[in-house]
Design a protein around this motif. Structure first.
Motif, PDB file in Angstrom:
ATOM      1  N   UNK A   5       0.838  -1.202   0.000  1.00 20.04           N
ATOM      2  CA  UNK A   5       0.000   0.000   0.000  1.00 20.04           C
ATOM      3  C   UNK A   5       0.869   1.247   0.000  1.00 20.04           C
ATOM      4  N   UNK A   6       0.382   2.268  -0.677  1.00 22.76           N
ATOM      5  CA  UNK A   6       1.089   3.547  -0.682  1.00 22.76           C
ATOM      6  C   UNK A   6       0.884   4.250   0.654  1.00 22.76           C
ATOM      7  N   UNK A   8       1.221   8.283   2.709  1.00 22.05           N
ATOM      8  CA  UNK A   8       1.319   9.732   2.534  1.00 22.05           C
ATOM      9  C   UNK A   8       1.704  10.356   3.867  1.00 22.05           C
ATOM     10  N   UNK A  22      -7.359  13.374   3.392  1.00 20.48           N
ATOM     11  CA  UNK A  22      -7.993  12.379   2.532  1.00 20.48           C
ATOM     12  C   UNK A  22      -8.956  13.054   1.531  1.00 20.48           C
ATOM     13  N   UNK A  63     -11.768  -2.342  -9.869  1.00 21.69           N
ATOM     14  CA  UNK A  63     -10.908  -3.531  -9.860  1.00 21.69           C
ATOM     15  C   UNK A  63      -9.860  -3.407  -8.770  1.00 21.69           C
ATOM     16  N   UNK A  65      -7.805  -4.223  -5.492  1.00 18.57           N
ATOM     17  CA  UNK A  65      -7.407  -5.477  -4.858  1.00 18.57           C
ATOM     18  C   UNK A  65      -7.568  -5.330  -3.348  1.00 18.57           C
ATOM     19  N   UNK A  73      -6.628  -1.095   6.915  1.00 19.65           N
ATOM     20  CA  UNK A  73      -6.498   0.367   6.833  1.00 19.65           C
ATOM     21  C   UNK A  73      -7.876   1.022   6.958  1.00 19.65           C
ATOM     22  N   UNK A 155     -13.154   3.254  -1.290  1.00 23.45           N
ATOM     23  CA  UNK A 155     -11.726   3.357  -1.605  1.00 23.45           C
ATOM     24  C   UNK A 155     -11.239   2.212  -2.488  1.00 23.45           C
TER      25      UNK A 155
ATOM     26  N   UNK B   5      -2.389   5.078   2.504  1.00 18.12           N
ATOM     27  CA  UNK B   5      -3.481   5.376   1.570  1.00 18.12           C
ATOM     28  C   UNK B   5      -4.477   4.214   1.638  1.00 18.12           C
ATOM     29  N   UNK B   6      -5.768   4.481   1.388  1.00 17.63           N
ATOM     30  CA  UNK B   6      -6.781   3.456   1.651  1.00 17.63           C
ATOM     31  C   UNK B   6      -7.211   2.610   0.467  1.00 17.63           C
ATOM     32  N   UNK B   7      -6.659   2.872  -0.720  1.00 14.38           N
ATOM     33  CA  UNK B   7      -7.260   2.266  -1.912  1.00 14.38           C
ATOM     34  C   UNK B   7      -6.731   0.884  -2.256  1.00 14.38           C
ATOM     35  N   UNK B   8      -5.435   0.677  -2.039  1.00 18.07           N
ATOM     36  CA  UNK B   8      -4.845  -0.568  -2.501  1.00 18.07           C
ATOM     37  C   UNK B   8      -4.596  -0.549  -3.996  1.00 18.07           C
ATOM     38  N   UNK B   9      -4.002  -1.627  -4.459  1.00 14.30           N
ATOM     39  CA  UNK B   9      -3.618  -1.720  -5.866  1.00 14.30           C
ATOM     40  C   UNK B   9      -4.839  -1.916  -6.755  1.00 14.30           C
ATOM     41  N   UNK B  10      -4.629  -1.639  -8.027  1.00 15.20           N
ATOM     42  CA  UNK B  10      -5.653  -1.937  -9.032  1.00 15.20           C
ATOM     43  C   UNK B  10      -5.269  -3.239  -9.717  1.00 15.20           C
ATOM     44  N   UNK B  11      -6.192  -4.159  -9.774  1.00 18.59           N
ATOM     45  CA  UNK B  11      -5.933  -5.441 -10.385  1.00 18.59           C
ATOM     46  C   UNK B  11      -5.908  -5.349 -11.891  1.00 18.59           C
TER      47      UNK B  11
END
Lengths: 346, 90
Positions: A5-6, A8, A22, A63, A65, A73, A155, B5-11
Motif C-alpha cells: 500500500x502507498x 502519505x 484524505x 478492480x 485489490x 487500513x 476506496x 493510503x486506503x485504496x490498494x492496488x488496481x488489479x
C-alpha cells in the motif's frame, strides 16, 4: 502478493486533519477519520489470520485489490477494533459472490447499500448489538464495522459518488449499515443455519434499501401482524416490483416473532404467508413498468389477477432483530442482486 | 507522520478497449441497446445516421437487462463488429 500500500505524509493524526488530507485526494466519507498509521494497521491485523498482503478479492468498478492490509487500513479509519476484522474479511468475500452483482450494486442510480448482518458467536464476542436499537445509533461494533465496509467500497472498490456510484440521492445506509441477528430471541434458530451455513459465526450481505418500519401493537396473532408487513412489501416504487427475483429481508422484532411462533408458525410459514398476502394487481404493475424482469408465469397472469411481489416464498428472508417493542422492518432489495451468507473465519 | 493510503492496488483489467477505427466507411458497426428507457430510440437514430454518412453496416443488438453483465450470445454477436457503440443510461 499484491503491491504494498502507498503511504502519505500528514502533519497530525488529528481526525479532522486526516479527514481533510484524505478529502483533498477524493477519499473518505466526510466524517473525521482515525489516522491509519502503520502501527495501528499492524495492530488491526492481529485480529485475523493469514498473509496481510494476499489478494482475497477484486472489487468493481475500480478492480481494486482487497488485501487484509487494505481492509485493515479502512477498519482503522472507521474506528474498528481488531475483533471486527474477521467480520470485514468475510463480508468482503461475500460481496464478491457473483449473485451479489457488486458491480451493479455499486454503480446503479438506486440508493442501495449492502446490509451486513452478523450471525452467531462473533456477534457476541465482537460486541455487536442485536437487541434494542440494533440498527443504531450507539454501538461501536455495528457503527464502525458498517462504516468500514462502506469505506472499503469507496476506496478499494472505487464506488465514490459520481465516479463509481451513480446513486441519484445516495442514502443514509451508505454511511454504515450493520446489524447483528438476535439469535437468543429467535424462536426458529439462526438465519445462517436456515440457509445452510452452520459455522459458529457467519455474515450475510443483502444489498437493499434502508429499513421500512412496520408497526403493530394491536395484534396477538401472526396474520394481522404479517398483513402489515405485507403492506410494507407491496410498494410500487420498490425495485422488487419490476424484478421478480429480488429478495425481501423481513427483520422481525422478537415480540412479533414470538407471536408467530406461539401460533405454531415456522420461518417458512411466515414467508409463505407473506408471499400469499404481499400482492398487487397485475395490470397496475404492468402499467407502471414497461421494463420488467418477471418470471414467465407472472407475465401470463391477467391484469385483474393479484401478482405476488416476488416470484417465490424463498425470496422472503426472515431474521429476528431488535429488542422490546413492537416494531419490525422490511428491507427491499435493489433487485438484480441476491444475498450471500458465508462463514466467518474459513 | 506517515499514514497509509486506503485504496490498494488496481488489479489487471478483465479486458481493454481496442484502438479506434480511423475510418468508419465499410466497417461493421454493432450497437448495443441495453434496454434502458429510450436506448433503442436514441441508438437506433444514431445507427441510421452513421449508416447514411459513412456507408458502414450497422447492426443493433439488444440485451434484455442493463443491470447484469451482457450474456455470451450478445457478446458473440458484438464481437463480429469492428466498432461497437453503447453507453445509454437512465
Amino acid at each position: 502478493m499484491a503491491d504494498p500500500l502507498e503511504t502519505l505524509e500528514v502533519t497530525s493524526d488529528d481526525p479532522d486533519a486526516v479527514r481533510d488530507a484524505y478529502a483533498a485526494r477524493g477519499w473518505g466519507d466526510g466524517l473525521p477519520l482515525v489516522a491509519p498509521t502503520p502501527q495501528r494497521v499492524d495492530a488491526m491485523l492481529t485480529g485475523c489470520e493469514g498473509d496481510p498482503d494476499e489478494p482475497i478479492a477484486t472489487l468493481p468498478p475500480r478492480s481494486g485489490v482487497a488485501t487484509r492490509r487494505a481492509i485493515a487500513v479502512n477498519a482503522v479509519l472507521a474506528g474498528c477494533r481488531p475483533e471486527h476484522m474477521p467480520v470485514l474479511v468475510a463480508a468482503v468475500w461475500a460481496l464478491t459472490r457473483p449473485e451479489v452483482n457488486l458491480r451493479g450494486v455499486n454503480a446503479t442510480t438506486h440508493p442501495v447499500a449492502p446490509l451486513l448482518i452478523v450471525h452467531g458467536e462473533i456477534a457476541r464476542s465482537g460486541g455487536y448489538n442485536a437487541g434494542l436499537g440494533a440498527f443504531g445509533p450507539g454501538n461501536a461494533a455495528n457503527a464502525a464495522t458498517g462504516r468500514a465496509l462502506r469505506l472499503i467500497l469507496l476506496h478499494v472498490a472505487g464506488a465514490g459518488p459520481g465516479s463509481g456510484d451513480a446513486s441519484t440521492q445516495g442514502g443514509p445506509a451508505k454511511y454504515t449499515y450493520c446489524v447483528a441477528e438476535n439469535l437468543g430471541e429467535s424462536p426458529w434458530g439462526g438465519y445462517a443455519a436456515s440457509v445452510g451455513v452452520t459455522a459458529p459465526s457467519a455474515v450475510t450481505v443483502h444489498c437493499g434499501e434502508a429499513p421500512h418500519n412496520v408497526h403493530d401493537m394491536e395484534s396477538a396473532g401472526p396474520a394481522p401482524i404479517l398483513d402489515k408487513v405485507a403492506s410494507a412489501m407491496a410498494s410500487l416504487g420498490s425495485n422488487n416490483m419490476p424484478v421478480s427475483s429480488g429478495e425481501f429481508f423481513v427483520m422481525l422484532c422478537p415480540e412479533h416473532a414470538a407471536a408467530c411462533a406461539a401460533a405454531g408458525w415456522t420461518r417458512s410459514h411466515v414467508a409463505s404467508y407473506l408471499h400469499e398476502r404481499a400482492r398487487m394487481r397485475t395490470g397496475d404493475l404492468r402499467d407502471a413498468f414497461a421494463l420488467r424482469a418477471w418470471a414467465p408465469w407472472q407475465e401470463a397472469l391477467d391484469n385483474d389477477e393479484p401478482m405476488p411481489v416476488t416470484e417465490h416464498p424463498g425470496n422472503i428472508r426472515i431474521v429476528v432483530v431488535g429488542g422490546p417493542g413492537k416494531h419490525s422492518s422490511v428491507i427491499p432489495s435493489w433487485g438484480m442482486t441476491r444475498s450471500a451468507t458465508v462463514p466467518v473465519g474459513d | 507522520m506517515k499514514i497509509y493510503a486506503p485504496e490498494g492496488a488496481v488489479g489487471p483489467p478483465a479486458a481493454c478497449l481496442a484502438p479506434s477505427a480511423p475510418v468508419l466507411a465499410g466497417k461493421r458497426i454493432g450497437i448495443l441497446d441495453n434496454s434502458k428507457p429510450n436506448a433503442g430510440l436514441l441508438l437506433g437514430r444514431v445507427a441510421e445516421r452513421l449508416a447514411a454518412r459513412t456507408g458502414a453496416t450497422v447492426e443493433i443488438v439488444e440485451r434484455k437487462n442493463a443491470a447484469l453483465p451482457a450474456p455470451d450470445d450478445v457478446l458473440a454477436r458484438l464481437a463480429e463488429a469492428e466498432v461497437v457503440l453503447t453507453g445509454s443510461a437512465d
